[in-house]
Design a protein around this motif. Structure first.
Motif, PDB file in Angstrom:
ATOM      1  N   VAL A  78       0.769  -1.169  -0.155  1.00  0.00           N
ATOM      2  CA  VAL A  78       0.094  -0.024   0.012  1.00  0.00           C
ATOM      3  C   VAL A  78       0.878   1.274  -0.065  1.00  0.00           C
ATOM      4  N   CYS A  94      -2.771   6.935  -0.041  1.00  0.00           N
ATOM      5  CA  CYS A  94      -4.030   6.290   0.795  1.00  0.00           C
ATOM      6  C   CYS A  94      -4.746   7.502   1.520  1.00  0.00           C
ATOM      7  N   ILE A  95      -6.176   7.428   1.095  1.00  0.00           N
ATOM      8  CA  ILE A  95      -6.845   8.572   1.717  1.00  0.00           C
ATOM      9  C   ILE A  95      -7.806   7.824   2.994  1.00  0.00           C
ATOM     10  N   ALA A  96      -7.263   6.748   3.496  1.00  0.00           N
ATOM     11  CA  ALA A  96      -7.949   5.981   4.442  1.00  0.00           C
ATOM     12  C   ALA A  96      -9.567   5.750   4.393  1.00  0.00           C
ATOM     13  N   CYS A  97      -9.941   5.476   2.982  1.00  0.00           N
ATOM     14  CA  CYS A  97     -11.155   5.257   2.860  1.00  0.00           C
ATOM     15  C   CYS A  97     -11.859   4.323   3.319  1.00  0.00           C
ATOM     16  N   GLY A  98     -11.023   3.133   3.673  1.00  0.00           N
ATOM     17  CA  GLY A  98     -11.281   1.961   4.527  1.00  0.00           C
ATOM     18  C   GLY A  98     -12.073   0.891   3.665  1.00  0.00           C
ATOM     19  N   ALA A  99     -12.027   0.833   2.272  1.00  0.00           N
ATOM     20  CA  ALA A  99     -12.340  -0.192   1.677  1.00  0.00           C
ATOM     21  C   ALA A  99     -11.650  -1.473   1.369  1.00  0.00           C
ATOM     22  N   CYS A 100     -10.461  -1.244   1.244  1.00  0.00           N
ATOM     23  CA  CYS A 100      -9.530  -2.397   1.164  1.00  0.00           C
ATOM     24  C   CYS A 100      -9.577  -3.667   2.429  1.00  0.00           C
ATOM     25  N   TYR A 136      -5.237  -1.286   9.110  1.00  0.00           N
ATOM     26  CA  TYR A 136      -5.167  -0.026   9.058  1.00  0.00           C
ATOM     27  C   TYR A 136      -4.472   0.461  10.268  1.00  0.00           C
ATOM     28  N   ALA A 188      -4.109   2.393   5.215  1.00  0.00           N
ATOM     29  CA  ALA A 188      -3.939   0.778   5.036  1.00  0.00           C
ATOM     30  C   ALA A 188      -2.597   0.306   4.892  1.00  0.00           C
ATOM     31  N   CYS A 219     -10.021   0.538  -4.618  1.00  0.00           N
ATOM     32  CA  CYS A 219      -9.211   1.698  -4.050  1.00  0.00           C
ATOM     33  C   CYS A 219      -9.530   2.922  -5.084  1.00  0.00           C
ATOM     34  N   THR A 229      -7.890   5.529  -4.852  1.00  0.00           N
ATOM     35  CA  THR A 229      -6.774   6.602  -5.239  1.00  0.00           C
ATOM     36  C   THR A 229      -5.763   5.526  -5.771  1.00  0.00           C
ATOM     37  N   SER A 288      -3.994   3.365  -4.521  1.00  0.00           N
ATOM     38  CA  SER A 288      -2.673   2.888  -3.724  1.00  0.00           C
ATOM     39  C   SER A 288      -2.456   1.874  -3.344  1.00  0.00           C
ATOM     40  N   ILE A 289      -3.123   0.568  -4.027  1.00  0.00           N
ATOM     41  CA  ILE A 289      -2.862  -0.756  -3.684  1.00  0.00           C
ATOM     42  C   ILE A 289      -2.123  -1.313  -4.876  1.00  0.00           C
TER      43      ILE A 289
HETATM   44 FE1  F3S Z   1      -6.424   3.710   1.547  1.00  0.00          FE
HETATM   45 FE2  F3S Z   1      -7.286   2.804  -0.891  1.00  0.00          FE
HETATM   46 FE3  F3S Z   1      -7.531   1.094   1.280  1.00  0.00          FE
HETATM   47  S1  F3S Z   1      -7.485   4.599  -0.044  1.00  0.00           S
HETATM   48  S2  F3S Z   1      -7.776   2.657   2.952  1.00  0.00           S
HETATM   49  S3  F3S Z   1      -5.616   2.078   0.461  1.00  0.00           S
HETATM   50  S4  F3S Z   1      -8.981   1.303  -0.417  1.00  0.00           S
END
Ligand code: F3S
Length: 79
Positions: free
Chosen positions: A6, A11-17, A27, A33, A63, A65, A67-68
């Motif tokens: 990650v 990462c914007i800490a969206c919490g999806a992953c 997290y 993440a 994700c 952004t 970020s993964i």
């Molecule tokens: Fe971050 Fe993407 Fe996960 S924004 S919390 S890496 S889904």
């Protein structure tokens, strides 16, 4: 083999992953993440078992952004 990492810088800490692939992503204290599979600690060095690839790819696709990151070789990142 497949490895994942990650990018916490984006990462914007969206919490999806972590919801999609909780055995691979969790997290940190800031909600960012990181890869936790087999104690990876977001170094991107632990090979992800084949039966978890679908969840990993779903998390990557989900994700917002991008970020993964997934690759065929270990990342050897600092965290
Ligand atoms: Fe971050 Fe993407 Fe996960 S924004 S919390 S890496 S889904």
């Amino acid at each position: 083999s497949k490895y994942t990492w990650v990018d916490k810088d984006t990462c914007i800490a969206c919490g999806a992953c972590g919801a999609t692939a909780p055995d691979i992503y969790d997290y940190d204290d800031e909600g960012l993440a990181e890869v936790i599979f087999d104690g990876d600690a977001n170094h991107g060095v632990k090979a992800i078992p084949e039966d978890m690839h679908e969840d990993m790819i779903d998390a990557c696709d989900g994700c917002p952004t991008d970020s993964i990151i997934i690759a065929d070789e270990p990342f050897n990142k600092e965290g």
